[in-house]
Design a protein around this motif. Structure first.
Motif, short mmCIF file in Angstrom:
data_model
loop_
_atom_site.label_atom_id
_atom_site.label_comp_id
_atom_site.label_asym_id
_atom_site.label_seq_id
_atom_site.Cartn_x
_atom_site.Cartn_y
_atom_site.Cartn_z
N LEU A 282 0.63 -1.08 0.07
CA LEU A 282 0.17 0.07 -0.03
C LEU A 282 0.85 1.34 -0.02
N PRO A 283 1.84 1.40 0.95
CA PRO A 283 2.58 2.53 0.90
C PRO A 283 3.34 2.81 -0.55
N ARG A 284 3.69 1.75 -1.28
CA ARG A 284 4.28 2.03 -2.39
C ARG A 284 3.43 2.85 -3.48
N VAL A 285 1.97 1.95 -3.45
CA VAL A 285 1.07 2.63 -4.43
C VAL A 285 0.76 4.17 -3.59
N ALA A 286 0.69 4.55 -2.54
CA ALA A 286 0.57 5.95 -2.22
C ALA A 286 1.50 6.71 -2.69
N ALA A 287 2.90 6.16 -2.66
CA ALA A 287 3.81 7.37 -3.01
C ALA A 287 3.92 7.41 -4.79
N SER B 77 14.49 20.36 10.19
CA SER B 77 13.27 20.56 10.16
C SER B 77 12.49 20.65 11.47
N GLU B 78 11.95 21.62 11.81
CA GLU B 78 11.05 21.52 13.29
C GLU B 78 9.57 21.19 12.94
N GLU B 79 9.38 21.27 11.46
CA GLU B 79 7.96 20.94 11.11
C GLU B 79 7.75 19.45 11.03
N ARG B 80 6.49 18.93 11.48
CA ARG B 80 6.35 17.90 11.58
C ARG B 80 6.11 17.12 9.95
N LEU B 81 7.00 16.54 9.39
CA LEU B 81 6.58 15.68 7.97
C LEU B 81 5.97 14.49 8.01
N ASP B 82 5.02 14.02 7.13
CA ASP B 82 4.43 12.75 7.10
C ASP B 82 5.37 11.99 6.27
N SER B 83 5.07 10.72 6.33
CA SER B 83 5.96 9.70 5.82
C SER B 83 6.28 10.08 4.21
N LEU B 84 5.32 10.32 3.51
CA LEU B 84 5.39 10.77 2.32
C LEU B 84 6.53 11.83 1.85
N GLU B 85 6.54 12.82 2.92
CA GLU B 85 7.39 13.91 2.87
C GLU B 85 8.93 13.62 3.19
N VAL B 86 8.88 12.88 4.13
CA VAL B 86 10.17 12.12 4.69
C VAL B 86 10.80 11.28 3.40
N GLN C 117 10.17 11.80 0.36
CA GLN C 117 10.55 12.63 -0.90
C GLN C 117 12.10 13.21 -0.51
N VAL C 118 11.93 13.53 0.77
CA VAL C 118 13.49 13.98 1.29
C VAL C 118 14.53 13.20 0.89
N THR D 54 7.83 4.42 5.39
CA THR D 54 8.65 5.40 4.56
C THR D 54 9.64 4.43 3.57
N GLY D 55 10.06 3.49 4.05
CA GLY D 55 10.99 2.75 3.03
C GLY D 55 10.00 2.20 1.79
N GLN D 56 8.74 1.81 1.82
CA GLN D 56 8.26 1.62 0.42
C GLN D 56 8.01 2.79 -0.30
N MET D 57 7.76 3.83 0.49
CA MET D 57 7.49 5.06 -0.36
C MET D 57 8.80 5.50 -0.97
N LEU D 58 9.80 5.31 -0.38
CA LEU D 58 11.12 5.86 -1.04
C LEU D 58 11.61 4.75 -1.64
N ALA D 59 11.21 3.57 -1.82
CA ALA D 59 11.57 2.68 -3.01
C ALA D 59 10.77 3.01 -4.34
N ALA D 60 9.40 3.45 -3.99
CA ALA D 60 8.56 3.80 -5.31
C ALA D 60 9.00 5.03 -5.86
#
Ligand SMILES: Cc1cc2nc3c(=O)[nH]c(=O)nc-3n(C[C@H](O)[C@H](O)[C@H](O)COP(=O)(O)OP(=O)(O)OC[C@H]3O[C@@H](n4cnc5c(N)ncnc54)[C@H](O)[C@@H]3O)c2cc1C
Ligand SMILES: Cc1cc2nc3c(=O)[nH]c(=O)nc-3n(C[C@H](O)[C@H](O)[C@H](O)COP(=O)(O)OP(=O)(O)OC[C@H]3O[C@@H](n4cnc5c(N)ncnc54)[C@H](O)[C@@H]3O)c2cc1C
Lengths: 308, 249
Positions: free
Chosen positions: A99-104, B88-97, B99-100, B127-133
């Motif tokens: 799911l997180p892969r899709v979201a990203a 960053s003092e702001e709280r980031l969501d996992s997608l933003e993390v 992205q960075v 975060t890991g899955q999002m970074l891979a994507a």
């Protein structure tokens, strides 16, 4: 508003989790479609079509989806999710993977492991090992949400949804399946068992851990374990209950030789009835147990088995 | 091969959090903070890859407040070669993390990225899955064993039902599970030496993050406490109560 649910299946059988995720989708309102992807998924699709409250079951049947690897699965979902406002899956190991892969890929955030729905865009989820409950609203065009299945009652199986084959094939050059080493646990599945007998470090060895089996067989229970028991090799990794393992909520949870660390409680404290068996009367597990029995598990467990 | 590891500053796992009376968030003032336990496992795995001659350089990266440099110092004391801090003092969501981190990956071109499977504060596991994507890499989540060769990594994953092994083309993203290794502790001389290792600290404004406003934290509550604490004196009493009082047998 409409929801697409990623169906979980293993060895040609529909996983119990999907019926719970559909319940969450119905709490959102709107139409609900299911996506079954894999190789040779006819039986799974037919079983999924019987679940209540489903409009259509979409199937993607191709070798590239065998083993449901995250890379091709995410690419497939991206190709068919555009018509939906919500994408849901169980917060199981495969849902967490895909799911997180899709979201990203869609450029939207995900809300993980929801336990309640306040509005179609507002969800509750535990944070800090369940020490706090956060309410989050999600204003993204596609709301990607994973569902804690123990928090939603399964829908019934009296439906007859239409099954529609998708003709989407993606390629995957990133990952290949090598092999599975599935644990051979007898008895019911941990995630859906009515009774769980769970053991901790107090059992002392793999041989002793089998002391739980007698009681489990008599109660038709699944076996669970603390992290300490899994780390020590008494039980297989998929039996770990807790913050970083499985979250369960059976009618009866019997914790044997488990101290009750917050990380363990995070995975079982929503059980209806909790029994704790521990020789240390100060053990924190007694603080949340409905019935605590202070004693040596090596005496208590055989006695319990013979009394059932 | 260069290995990039993610290091998140989180509440120490032994500390119990309190919710603020106004329900705006949890109260972390004067709370003991530490490196996320799954990130400790990520650092340890990178160290072992270096000891085996597979990794040539270990770069630790953390996104967070100035104080996150403490956790980067810990990673350096353990043996990371250098560190990158995106302040960053702001709280980031996992997608933003993610992205960075993707931006750092583009700069550093690591052969392998190792993150924790979940942060023990948010328990997001994303975060890991999002970074891979975002980087177009393959992902090996919930890893309990890694075997890295020139072109690929074989990763054994902890999944429902047991273990699954995949082969991923490199570069790839790995997220650690508990059984991957047992992290070592930093030794005092190494802690002293780590003070001289470089931390490249930059503001979040330097990474061109297009922050989203998709998620809003509405409130944080304390869950209803469970009424426990009752004891039974014997196995007989236990069975009787389960049958007739709780009616679960
Ligand atoms: C990042 C992280 C994630 C974690 N995730 C999890 C998780 O998901 N799940 C989890 O369970 N833990 C998790 N933990 C570990 C957790 O903090 C505890 O260490 C663990 O739960 C302890 O397991 P235990 O209760 O079996 O062992 P112990 O705490 O050692 O307790 C053993 C108990 O057995 C009792 N005992 C011993 N002998 C007997 C006997 N003969 N008869 C009766 N009682 C006996 C003792 O009195 C004691 O209370 C995590 C920790 C970290 C840092
Ligand atoms: C609306 C909203 C509410 C929030 N509420 C809370 C809250 O109540 N409490 C709270 O603490 N946070 C909160 N956050 C912050 C948020 O939950 C996470 O800190 C953020 O999403 C980062 O992802 P994660 O740590 O949860 O990722 P996970 O996917 O759980 O972390 C996995 C791994 O990713 C890597 N990683 C994650 N973050 C970093 C980082 N900053 N630097 C380096 N590596 C990293 C680490 O290796 C980590 O082990 C909130 C955010 C939003 C948008």
């Amino acid at each position: 508003m409409s929801t697409l649910i990623l169906v979980e299946h293993r060895d040609g059988a529909l996983a119990a989790s999907t019926a719970h995720v559909i319940a969450a989708a119905r709490a959102l309102g709107g139409e609900v479609d299911l996506l079954v992807a894999g190789e040779g998924v006819d039986a799974v699709a037919a079983a999924a079509a019987r679940l209540d409250g489903v409009r259509a079951v979409l199937t993607a049947d191709h070798a590239v989806y065998a083993h449901q690897l995250a890379e091709p699965m995410a690419a497939l979902i991206v190709a068919c999710v555009d018509d939906y406002s919500h994408l849901l899956a169980a917060a199981s190991s495969s849902g967490k993977d895909i799911l997180p892969r899709v979201a990203a890929l869609k450029g939207v955030p995900q809300i993980s492991d929801i336990i309640a729905i306040e509005a179609p865009d507002t969800f509750k989820r535990p944070i800090y090992a369940g020490s706090a409950i956060a309410t989050l609203s999600n204003h993204a065009p596609l709301k990607v949400v994973s569902v804690r299945t123990s928090a939603f009652d399964a829908v019934a199986e009296t439906g007859s949804a239409e099954i529609r084959a998708l003709d989407i094939v993606v390629d995957n050059t990133l990952s290949t399946f090598v092999g599975d080493e599935l644990a051979t646990n007898s008895g019911p599945e941990l995630g859906s068992a009515r009774v769980i007998v769970s053991g901790g470090r107090g059992l002392g060895s793999s041989e002793n851990f089998q002391l739980l089996d007698g009681v489990a067989v008599k109660l038709g229970a699944a076996i669970g374990a603390s992290r300490a028991a899994v780390d020590a090799g008494y039980a297989s990794n998929d039996l770990q209950v807790g913050q970083t393992g499985k979250v369960v909520a059976p009618d009866l949870y019997i914790a044997v030789g488990i101290s009750g660390a917050i990380q363990h409680l995070a995975g079982m404290k929503d059980s209806k009835v909790i029994v704790a068996i521990n020789q240390d009367e100060e053990a924190p597990i007694f603080g949340i147990a409905d019935y605590g029995l202070v004693g040596d598990l090596f005496e208590v467990m055989p006695a319990l088995e013979s009394r059932l | 091969m260069k290995v990039l590891v993610g290091v998140k500053r989180v509440i120490d796992y032994n500390v119990k959090v309190r919710v603020r009376p106004d329900q705006s968030d949890v109260d972390l003032t004067n709370t003991k903070m530490a490196m996320n336990p799954f990130c400790e496992i990520a650092v340890e795995e990178a160290l072992r890859l270096k000891e085996r001659g597979v990794a040539s350089e270990i770069v630790a990266v953390s996104i967070g407040p100035k104080a996150a440099q403490e956790q980067l110092r810990t990673a350096l004391a353990l043996g990371a070669d250098r560190a990158i801090h995106i302040e960053s003092e702001e709280r980031l969501d996992s997608l933003e993390v993610a992205q960075v981190l993707a931006r750092i990956v583009a700069e550093e071109q690591p052969g392998l990225v190792i993150l924790g499977k979940q942060a023990i504060d948010s328990d997001n596991n994303q975060t890991g899955q999002m970074l891979a994507a975002l980087t177009g890499m393959g992902q090996g989540t919930f890893a309990s064993r890694l075997e890295v060769t020139d072109e690929e990594v074989q990763v054994t994953r902890e999944v429902d039902g047991g273990l699954r092994t995949l082969a991923l083309r490199l570069p790839a993203v790995i997220t650690t599970d508990l059984r991957l290794n047992e992290p070592r502790h930093a030794r005092l001389p190494d802690i002293m030496k780590a003070k001289k290792k470089p931390i490249d600290s930059r503001g979040i404004d330097t990474v061109g993050l297009a922050a989203n406003d998709y998620l809003r934290l509405e409130r944080v509550e304390t869950p209803a406490a469970r009424q426990g604490g009752s004891k039974v004196a014997s196995v007989d009493e236990l069975v009787d109560k389960l049958k007739h009082e709780a009616k679960v047998l």
